[in-house]
Write an enzyme that holds these catalytic residues in place. Structure first.
Site, PDB file in Angstrom:
ATOM      1  N   HIS A 121       0.878  -1.177   0.000  1.00 62.26           N
ATOM      2  CA  HIS A 121       0.000   0.000   0.000  1.00 62.26           C
ATOM      3  C   HIS A 121       0.914   1.226   0.000  1.00 62.26           C
ATOM      4  O   HIS A 121       2.023   1.178   0.526  1.00 62.26           O
ATOM      5  CB  HIS A 121      -0.837  -0.058   1.279  1.00 62.26           C
ATOM      6  CG  HIS A 121      -1.940   0.942   1.368  1.00 62.26           C
ATOM      7  ND1 HIS A 121      -1.722   2.248   1.698  1.00 62.26           N
ATOM      8  CD2 HIS A 121      -3.280   0.815   1.176  1.00 62.26           C
ATOM      9  CE1 HIS A 121      -2.891   2.883   1.723  1.00 62.26           C
ATOM     10  NE2 HIS A 121      -3.851   2.041   1.403  1.00 62.26           N
ATOM     11  N   ASP A 198       2.939  -4.756   8.046  1.00 60.63           N
ATOM     12  CA  ASP A 198       1.735  -3.962   7.865  1.00 60.63           C
ATOM     13  C   ASP A 198       0.552  -4.921   8.028  1.00 60.63           C
ATOM     14  O   ASP A 198       0.279  -5.739   7.139  1.00 60.63           O
ATOM     15  CB  ASP A 198       1.777  -3.323   6.465  1.00 60.63           C
ATOM     16  CG  ASP A 198       0.444  -2.703   6.061  1.00 60.63           C
ATOM     17  OD1 ASP A 198      -0.550  -2.847   6.807  1.00 60.63           O
ATOM     18  OD2 ASP A 198       0.398  -2.092   4.984  1.00 60.63           O
ATOM     19  N   GLN A 201      -4.639  -5.429   6.830  1.00 62.20           N
ATOM     20  CA  GLN A 201      -5.624  -6.390   6.322  1.00 62.20           C
ATOM     21  C   GLN A 201      -5.602  -7.705   7.078  1.00 62.20           C
ATOM     22  O   GLN A 201      -6.571  -8.462   7.026  1.00 62.20           O
ATOM     23  CB  GLN A 201      -5.353  -6.675   4.832  1.00 62.20           C
ATOM     24  CG  GLN A 201      -5.513  -5.479   3.930  1.00 62.20           C
ATOM     25  CD  GLN A 201      -6.948  -4.976   3.873  1.00 62.20           C
ATOM     26  OE1 GLN A 201      -7.906  -5.719   4.063  1.00 62.20           O
ATOM     27  NE2 GLN A 201      -7.096  -3.687   3.608  1.00 62.20           N
TER      28      GLN A 201
END
Lengths: 404, 149
Positions: A121, A198, A201
């Protein structure tokens, strides 16, 4: 898992959009909130709104207790060793930026290397680009194969004694790919590098145990785990967080201030300058409790069923190609349709009450890798049902007919 | 040259849309207009003519003949193209002053305001601004020439 009972806990799912019952398939962007999360917000403002940590009155004590209880819940939710390893942030983006501006500035120098992946992202690309530019460091990228998986052999060849940090996404927001993070972390540690995951999600779908996978940092957002917007968690190993410089200066993060010198507060307050987002943090606890009580395995079983069903149904549509066919995926399907712009599909689906995401999903380099302007993404949550996928398929047939 | 006033063209479009009683009819009409939009030659699809949205791209070129501005445009998304086609129908062939003053209320009247609100996803609002900017620029050139005479 009783999906119907669960659905009833999400009041927004009763609403109509353009005269049709809402089908909400944009869960990877933000999940809807169960009543108990909404109630936690209202309850805080109605009964015990107060600034935390400093007040000596009853309201301040109650608010402080609820805020710190959220920290303990977050600690358990990701398996952190201690509550002071949990830093409350605005979200994943702020968590990554915090690490870039503190640990990054202290530990990354000219000629050093940071490894990210081709499916990041923008929020896990840009902070590192800023750091690399400032320090004269080099950004390396793990390529993505045609199935949407990381080229692990290339990753291993990128690692060297120059690598200071590997910052990769646990689960891709555009493709759904679950990356082999244990393998990535172990290889990075052998090369002497630190690893940031990260988890924007992954936190909602996967079992997270930061000690077992041994990542150094882990960031996730509240609003993607059925919690409020504007709150998130950054996990960091205690010894790292202690040795890192401070991020923002202000109240709360200090022990003693004179004009000559300021002594900083202990963890985790050292990184929580100013009055934090008390209400949303307290409501985040309600969201994490909701997930734990529902059971991540049960949620996953249901979502995997939806994923398999959606994949089969969508693949049968002529001209439709699924982007991202990794062996391990979470419950989202990204696809394109021959000769049709994704945005046109999004507009017409919205008119049929179906909310999907279209576009590049803040992963422009990944879209460039596949040579497409964007995709249509349907992402599923615990409250979605097979009937809704049927509605999507029916609406897609109609949409394609209108556009071709 | 006999050209219908902008307000009258807007009224025509609003009347056309009044005939549709379903969203399907409305969008089929827009899609159809998008498909029928005069081709913009590849030579015009330059970066300098590009109005980049977050999801779709619009190209816009303008020419100025005998005090009137003529627009040509294209997009990679067909619904945006249909909306562009309506904007061209309304504005193209008018004087800079008329274009600058055009309120374009028809967009709201036909229920397409949401497309303008999605500023980040399509270049439509930027396109309207760009059309007006062309009008302002051509008007400025005219005024300069009058000054020189």
């Amino acid at each position: 898992m009783a999906t119907l009972d669960l659905r009833q806990q999400f009041p927004i799912l009763n609403r109509m959009v353009k005269g049709k019952p809402l089908v909400y398939f944009d869960n990877a962007a933000t999940a809807q909130k169960p009543q108990r999360v909404i109630d936690a917000l209202t309850h805080y403002y109605t009964h015990y709104n107060a600034n935390i940590h400093r007040g000596i009155h009853t309201l301040a004590e109650e608010a402080t207790a609820a805020y710190e209880a959220a920290r303990h819940t977050a600690q358990e939710f990701i398996g952190a060793a201690a509550p002071e390893e949990i830093i409350f942030t605005r979200g994943t983006t702020e968590g990554i930026n915090l690490v870039a501006y503190t640990w990054g500035r202290q530990n990354v120098g000219a000629g050093d290397e940071i490894i990210i992946s081709g499916m990041e992202h923008h929020s896990n690309i840009v902070p590192w680009q800023i750091l690399c530019e400032e320090k004269g460091a080099i950004l390396k990228v793990i390529p993505v194969n045609d199935n949407g998986e990381l080229a692990m052999d290339v990753y291993r060849s990128l690692l060297s004694n120059k690598t200071k940090l590997v910052s990769v996404v646990h689960v891709s927001n555009s493709l759904g790919t679950v990356n082999p993070v244990k393998e990535i972390i172990d290889a990075a540690h052998r090369a002497g590098a630190r690893v940031l995951l990260d988890g924007a999600q992954s936190a909602v779908h996967m079992d997270i145990d930061v000690q077992a996978i041994n990542c150094d940092f882990f960031a996730f957002s509240g609003h993607k785990v059925y919690g409020p917007t504007g709150v998130g968690v950054l996990y960091g190993k205690k010894e790292l967080l202690e040795s890192m410089p401070v991020f923002q200066g202000g109240g709360e993060m200090i022990k003693e201030v004179t004009f000559e010198k300021t002594i900083y507060n202990d963890l985790p307050y050292k990184y929580e300058a100013g009055t934090p987002n008390i209400a949303d943090t307290i409501a985040l606890k309600a969201a994490l409790d909701f997930i734990s009580e529902t059971g991540k395995q049960q949620i996953r079983d249901h979502e995997n069923e939806l994923l398999a069903y959606a994949t089969a149904q969508l693949q049968a549509i002529p001209g439709l190609t699924i982007i991202g066919n990794a062996k391990e995926k979470v419950s989202l399907v990204s696809f394109i349709i021959k000769d049709i712009h994704p945005q046109d599909v999004g507009v017409l689906l919205d008119n049929q009450g179906i909310a999907v995401r279209t576009g590049h999903h803040c992963t422009q380099p990944l879209m460039a890798r596949f040579g497409i302007p964007g995709t249509i993404r349907a992402s599923f949550a615990l409250y979605n049902q097979k009937e809704e996928i049927d509605a999507l398929v029916t609406s897609l047939h109609k949409t394609i007919k209108m556009l071709l | 040259m006999d050209i219908k006033p902008i307000n009258d063209i807007e009224k025509d479009i609003i009347e056309d849309f009044g005939l549709f009683d379903s969203w399907e009819d409305k969008y089929e009409y827009i899609i159809d207009m998008g498909k029928k939009l005069a081709v913009l030659e590849d030579e015009h699809k330059l970066d300098e003519n590009k109005i980049k949205g977050c999801q779709s791209t619009v190209w816009l070129v303008a020419s100025y003949e005998d005090g009137r501005i003529f627009f040509k445009a294209d997009s990679d998304a067909v619904i945006v193209k249909g909306l562009i086609s309506m904007l061209i129908r309304v504005l193209s062939g008018h004087t800079p002053a008329e274009i600058i003053e055009a309120r374009l209320d028809f967009i709201g009247e036909i229920g397409m305001m949401t497309h303008l609100a999605q500023i980040r996803s399509n270049g439509l609002l930027s396109m309207i601004k760009q059309m007006k900017n062309y009008a302002i620029a051509f008007q400025a050139i005219d005024n300069q020439q009058i000054d020189h005479k």
